[in-house]
Scaffold this active site. Structure first.
Site, mmCIF file in Angstrom:
data_model
loop_
_atom_site.group_PDB
_atom_site.id
_atom_site.type_symbol
_atom_site.label_atom_id
_atom_site.label_comp_id
_atom_site.label_asym_id
_atom_site.label_seq_id
_atom_site.Cartn_x
_atom_site.Cartn_y
_atom_site.Cartn_z
ATOM 1 N N ASP A 52 0.818 -1.215 0.000
ATOM 2 C CA ASP A 52 0.000 0.000 0.000
ATOM 3 C C ASP A 52 0.848 1.258 0.000
ATOM 4 O O ASP A 52 0.640 2.161 -0.825
ATOM 5 C CB ASP A 52 -0.935 0.001 1.213
ATOM 6 C CG ASP A 52 -2.006 -1.067 1.127
ATOM 7 O OD1 ASP A 52 -1.881 -1.957 0.273
ATOM 8 O OD2 ASP A 52 -2.952 -1.021 1.921
ATOM 9 N N ARG B 100 0.373 3.770 16.790
ATOM 10 C CA ARG B 100 -0.027 4.849 15.875
ATOM 11 C C ARG B 100 0.237 6.251 16.425
ATOM 12 O O ARG B 100 0.715 7.118 15.697
ATOM 13 C CB ARG B 100 -1.497 4.689 15.485
ATOM 14 C CG ARG B 100 -1.800 3.446 14.653
ATOM 15 C CD ARG B 100 -0.735 3.170 13.627
ATOM 16 N NE ARG B 100 -1.051 2.041 12.756
ATOM 17 C CZ ARG B 100 -0.166 1.129 12.401
ATOM 18 N NH1 ARG B 100 1.075 1.181 12.882
ATOM 19 N NH2 ARG B 100 -0.496 0.157 11.577
ATOM 20 N N ASP C 174 -6.977 2.745 11.692
ATOM 21 C CA ASP C 174 -5.722 3.488 11.689
ATOM 22 C C ASP C 174 -5.849 4.884 11.097
ATOM 23 O O ASP C 174 -5.147 5.804 11.509
ATOM 24 C CB ASP C 174 -4.647 2.695 10.933
ATOM 25 C CG ASP C 174 -4.048 1.591 11.783
ATOM 26 O OD1 ASP C 174 -4.225 1.634 13.018
ATOM 27 O OD2 ASP C 174 -3.410 0.685 11.218
ATOM 28 N N SER D 133 -2.207 -9.607 5.536
ATOM 29 C CA SER D 133 -1.323 -8.480 5.819
ATOM 30 C C SER D 133 -0.874 -8.531 7.277
ATOM 31 O O SER D 133 -1.578 -9.063 8.139
ATOM 32 C CB SER D 133 -2.030 -7.144 5.535
ATOM 33 O OG SER D 133 -3.154 -6.988 6.374
#
Length: 400
Positions: free
Chosen positions: A13, A93, A122, A174
């Site tokens: 990505d 994050r 996210d 993933s």
């Protein structure tokens, strides 16, 4: 906008996004890779970013900050999302966002960008954190505006520009790794009835294949923070890494859950958090001695709310910070040691001790004592039962 800081992992990505920002937005891209303990992929990401067209590639070591300022505060709060998840992704994050905002200021970038999809948590975590740190920052979220509809489109785009593709038929899912955990989602894991593929896990051995040997360890705490293993003092990142190795060889810390995302859908996530799982149990063992009953019960009422704040992306929000003040205040006496036995996926508390202990053996003993008058319980029970007896009399009188 002329320049953007991209949160870059080196995966499919973000590699496609890097090129897309150049081709479609005509931007100079600085790839920012936050090292939160994910391993060799940090160096690989830096090389790949430059090969893909970034004007600069930055890798910043945030492991110590991540563990000391994000993982350990959540540990002090005994935070679990929906009873299972130790929030390895959720906690990473905000520290990455902090690094992105810092990099934007340093390199004179107009905006930051991330690779989170419009369906996930996210995007919320990155952006809420960024706006809390810099209310004027611009954010580019390609998944919410480009015409690529899914992974298949991304693969075709990558092939068009000669970008290596890390997703293979051997790993049809993933992953996201840091020093606290590895998460697995998507692909074959989207069916909640299908078990994780054999060989998927990276941090832990299969519990049923772990050595048939019990390992005993002792974890020391000061004011709610783990500071030593088996009497050996360690810094935050070193300690967590060490326990990851210890827990990993015993298959500790695997969780397979269907969780409720903030954006409204359910999602299946598989996680392995070996060191964090050991610390969670050890911490609660020491707390069982050092925390007052009502304080402990109040904390346990608030811990799910705290976890929800963190999971939903409100790390830098005033309510989380205020709640953290409470959590840290009650940890001032949580100093001591927990002795644990590790065996085939299990963490078994074997003992706990603390100089701050509220446990009084003279009071709780079943042998004769001169501390506690058992007759006092008669009046205590009679007062506690007053409302129950009154209620029962009304029910009997009404013929119930």
């Amino acid at each position: 906008m002329k320049r953007v800081i991209l949160a870059y992992s080196g995966g499919l990505d973000t590699s496609v996004i890097l090129r897309w920002l150049m081709e479609e937005k005509n931007l100079e891209v600085i790839a920012y890779t936050a090292d939160v303990g994910q391993g060799d992929e940090v160096g690989e990401a830096k090389r790949k970013a430059l090969d893909t067209g970034a004007v600069e590639a930055v890798a910043e070591d945030l492991t110590e900050e991540f563990v000391a300022d994000f993982v350990f505060p959540a540990l002090r709060a005994s935070a679990l999302y929906e009873g299972y998840y130790l929030m390895g992704t959720s906690l990473a994050r905000p520290v990455i966002s902090k690094g992105l905002v810092r990099a934007a200021e340093k390199y004179g970038a107009d905006a930051i960008a991330h690779g989170a999809t419009g369906k996930g948590n996210d995007q919320v975590r990155f952006e809420l954190s960024a706006y809390a740190l810099n209310p004027d920052i611009k954010v580019i979220a390609p998944w919410r505006e480009w015409d690529l509809k899914g992974r298949a489109d991304c693969i075709r785009y990558a092939e068009k520009f000669g970008i290596p593709i890390p997703v293979t038929p051997d790993k049809p899912y993933s992953t996201d790794a840091n020093l606290l955990h590895i998460s697995y989602e998507g692909g074959v894991l989207e069916d909640p009835w299908v078990g994780p593929p054999k060989g998927m896990f990276n941090m832990t051995v299969d519990p049923w294949e772990a050595d048939d040997v019990v390992e005993e360890i002792t974890v020391g705490f000061e004011r709610g923070n783990p500071v030593a293993v088996n009497g050996v003092p360690m810094g935050p990142a070193e300690l967590l890494a060490h326990l990851n190795g210890v827990g990993g060889r015993h298959g500790i810390g695997r969780v397979d859950i269907v969780e409720n995302r903030f954006v409204g859908m359910k999602s299946r996530g598989v996680y392995e958090t070996p060191g964090g799982t050991i610390l969670y149990h050890a911490h609660r063992a020491v707390e069982s001695l050092a925390l007052d009953r009502e304080v402990a019960h109040l904390r346990d009422e608030l811990a799910p709310r705290y976890a929800e704040m963190v999971y939903n992306g409100f790390w830098f929000a005033p309510e989380r910070e205020a709640l953290q003040d409470f959590m840290d205040r009650i940890q001032e006496r949580v100093t001591g040691e927990a002795r644990l036995k590790l065996y085939k996926g299990n963490v078994i508390v074997e003992g706990r001790r603390s100089d701050e202990s509220l446990y009084d053996e003279a009071t709780v003993t079943f042998e004769e004592d001169d501390v506690y008058d058992q007759g006092d319980a008669t009046g205590f029970i009679r007062l506690q039962s007053l409302r129950l007896r009154t209620f029962a009399e009304k029910r009997v009188g009404a013929g119930e």
